[in-house]
Design a protein around this motif. Structure first.
Motif, PDB file in Angstrom:
ATOM      1  N   ARG A 132       0.722  -0.933  -0.201  1.00 37.74           N
ATOM      2  CA  ARG A 132       0.035  -0.249  -0.086  1.00 37.74           C
ATOM      3  C   ARG A 132       0.772   1.316  -0.715  1.00 37.74           C
ATOM      4  N   THR A 133       2.117   1.259   0.975  1.00 37.36           N
ATOM      5  CA  THR A 133       2.277   2.600   0.917  1.00 37.36           C
ATOM      6  C   THR A 133       3.669   1.995  -0.361  1.00 37.36           C
ATOM      7  N   ARG A 134       4.453   1.358  -1.154  1.00 32.37           N
ATOM      8  CA  ARG A 134       4.668   1.805  -2.034  1.00 32.37           C
ATOM      9  C   ARG A 134       4.585   2.225  -2.984  1.00 32.37           C
ATOM     10  N   ILE A 135       2.684   1.902  -3.632  1.00 34.12           N
ATOM     11  CA  ILE A 135       1.408   2.189  -4.806  1.00 34.12           C
ATOM     12  C   ILE A 135       1.737   3.668  -3.881  1.00 34.12           C
ATOM     13  N   LEU A 136       1.391   4.467  -2.901  1.00 39.32           N
ATOM     14  CA  LEU A 136       1.375   5.618  -3.210  1.00 39.32           C
ATOM     15  C   LEU A 136       2.325   6.381  -3.069  1.00 39.32           C
ATOM     16  N   LEU A 137       3.852   5.926  -2.784  1.00 40.33           N
ATOM     17  CA  LEU A 137       4.915   6.403  -3.476  1.00 40.33           C
ATOM     18  C   LEU A 137       4.730   6.570  -4.494  1.00 40.33           C
ATOM     19  N   GLU A 138       4.424   5.237  -5.726  1.00 40.94           N
ATOM     20  CA  GLU A 138       5.443   5.692  -6.183  1.00 40.94           C
ATOM     21  C   GLU A 138       4.248   6.198  -7.383  1.00 40.94           C
ATOM     22  N   THR A 139       2.469   6.206  -7.258  1.00 44.76           N
ATOM     23  CA  THR A 139       1.808   5.999  -7.697  1.00 44.76           C
ATOM     24  C   THR A 139       0.881   7.924  -7.050  1.00 44.76           C
ATOM     25  N   GLY A 140       1.280   8.226  -5.822  1.00 42.18           N
ATOM     26  CA  GLY A 140       0.345   9.439  -5.396  1.00 42.18           C
ATOM     27  C   GLY A 140      -0.681   9.371  -5.034  1.00 42.18           C
ATOM     28  N   ALA A 141      -0.889   7.966  -5.323  1.00 40.69           N
ATOM     29  CA  ALA A 141      -2.586   7.430  -5.040  1.00 40.69           C
ATOM     30  C   ALA A 141      -2.794   6.085  -4.153  1.00 40.69           C
ATOM     31  N   LEU A 142      -4.068   6.894  -3.616  1.00 38.74           N
ATOM     32  CA  LEU A 142      -3.341   4.567  -2.534  1.00 38.74           C
ATOM     33  C   LEU A 142      -4.511   4.438  -3.333  1.00 38.74           C
ATOM     34  N   PRO A 143      -4.943   2.707  -3.269  1.00 39.84           N
ATOM     35  CA  PRO A 143      -5.490   1.077  -3.381  1.00 39.84           C
ATOM     36  C   PRO A 143      -6.608   1.942  -1.964  1.00 39.84           C
ATOM     37  N   GLY A 144      -8.432   1.262  -2.610  1.00 34.85           N
ATOM     38  CA  GLY A 144      -9.137   1.896  -2.506  1.00 34.85           C
ATOM     39  C   GLY A 144     -10.435   2.450  -3.082  1.00 34.85           C
ATOM     40  N   GLY A 145     -11.829   2.567  -3.168  1.00 36.72           N
ATOM     41  CA  GLY A 145     -12.853   2.919  -3.684  1.00 36.72           C
ATOM     42  C   GLY A 145     -12.907   2.692  -5.224  1.00 36.72           C
ATOM     43  N   ALA A 146     -14.053   2.031  -5.113  1.00 34.46           N
ATOM     44  CA  ALA A 146     -14.359   1.875  -6.916  1.00 34.46           C
ATOM     45  C   ALA A 146     -13.807   3.096  -7.715  1.00 34.46           C
ATOM     46  N   ALA A 147     -14.166   3.994  -7.632  1.00 31.53           N
ATOM     47  CA  ALA A 147     -13.328   5.462  -9.013  1.00 31.53           C
ATOM     48  C   ALA A 147     -11.496   5.079  -9.187  1.00 31.53           C
ATOM     49  N   ARG A 148     -11.473   4.866  -7.782  1.00 29.95           N
ATOM     50  CA  ARG A 148      -9.631   4.429  -7.906  1.00 29.95           C
ATOM     51  C   ARG A 148      -9.113   3.355  -8.502  1.00 29.95           C
ATOM     52  N   GLN A 149     -10.179   2.465  -8.529  1.00 30.38           N
ATOM     53  CA  GLN A 149      -9.856   0.593  -8.996  1.00 30.38           C
ATOM     54  C   GLN A 149      -8.716   0.884 -10.764  1.00 30.38           C
ATOM     55  N   GLY A 150      -9.234   1.326 -10.898  1.00 29.65           N
ATOM     56  CA  GLY A 150      -9.157   1.563 -12.365  1.00 29.65           C
ATOM     57  C   GLY A 150      -7.436   2.401 -12.769  1.00 29.65           C
TER      58      GLY A 150
END
Length: 176
Positions: A132-150
């Motif tokens: 979860r932290t790696r995704i946030l650091l590399e993309t600026g977005a956290l997993p979760g929520g249907a709007a962010r799934q794609g």
């Protein structure tokens, strides 16, 4: 917990010297009273200076030794499914390479305590916080929520996760 995960993380660290030094020094401060992370950091800085270690490497060693207990604490004692917790942890680690080294240091520190100290549950907790932290650091977005799934699916592919790992992380994120 499959150690292949840790081998893959290690392969992604371009400069392993800070990790190696932190592995040597992280518990060096346990010989006295008070917080061993603070005393260990001071000792590690003096040793790095004596060895002529460059400033960037020394700063990373300082970070790892000082915070070598923090990832375990976050994974065990906080609700890292809360985006604010992951954001807080990401602000501490700042960079994906530091996150990767801290992940490996945390694993090695726990495993080295003795037989039975490392459990699959600890592995899952650490892995979820790491991803979860790696995704946030590399993309600026956290997993979760249907709007962010794609966006998340795209990010996981860009980060280089294979299909089974993407599916596992996405399934976890849907539960959160």
């Amino acid at each position: 917990y499959p150690e292949k995960e840790f081998v893959d993380v290690l392969k992604g660290i371009p400069d392993r010297l800070p990790l190696r030094l932190a592995l040597l020094f992280h518990d060096i401060g346990k010989d006295g009273e008070g917080r061993h992370d603070v005393r260990g950091t001071e000792a590690a800085l003096r040793i790095c200076e004596r060895l002529g270690v460059d400033e960037t490497t020394t700063e990373t060693v300082e970070f790892l030794v000082y915070l070598h207990l923090i990832m375990f604490k976050y994974s065990e004692r906080t609700d890292f499914t809360d985006d604010r917790v992951v954001e807080s942890f990401a602000r501490l680690v700042e960079r994906p390479d530091q996150l990767a080294m801290l992940y490996l240091l945390t694993y090695i520190d726990i495993v080295s305590v003795g037989p039975g100290t490392w459990t699959a549950w600890k592995g899952v907790q650490l892995a979820d916080l790491y991803h979860r932290t790696r995704i946030l650091l590399e993309t600026g977005a956290l997993p979760g929520g249907a709007a962010r799934q794609g966006k998340l699916e795209e990010a996981l592919g860009a980060v280089g996760f294979d299909e089974s790992k993407r599916t596992r992380i996405l399934d976890h994120c849907r539960l959160v």
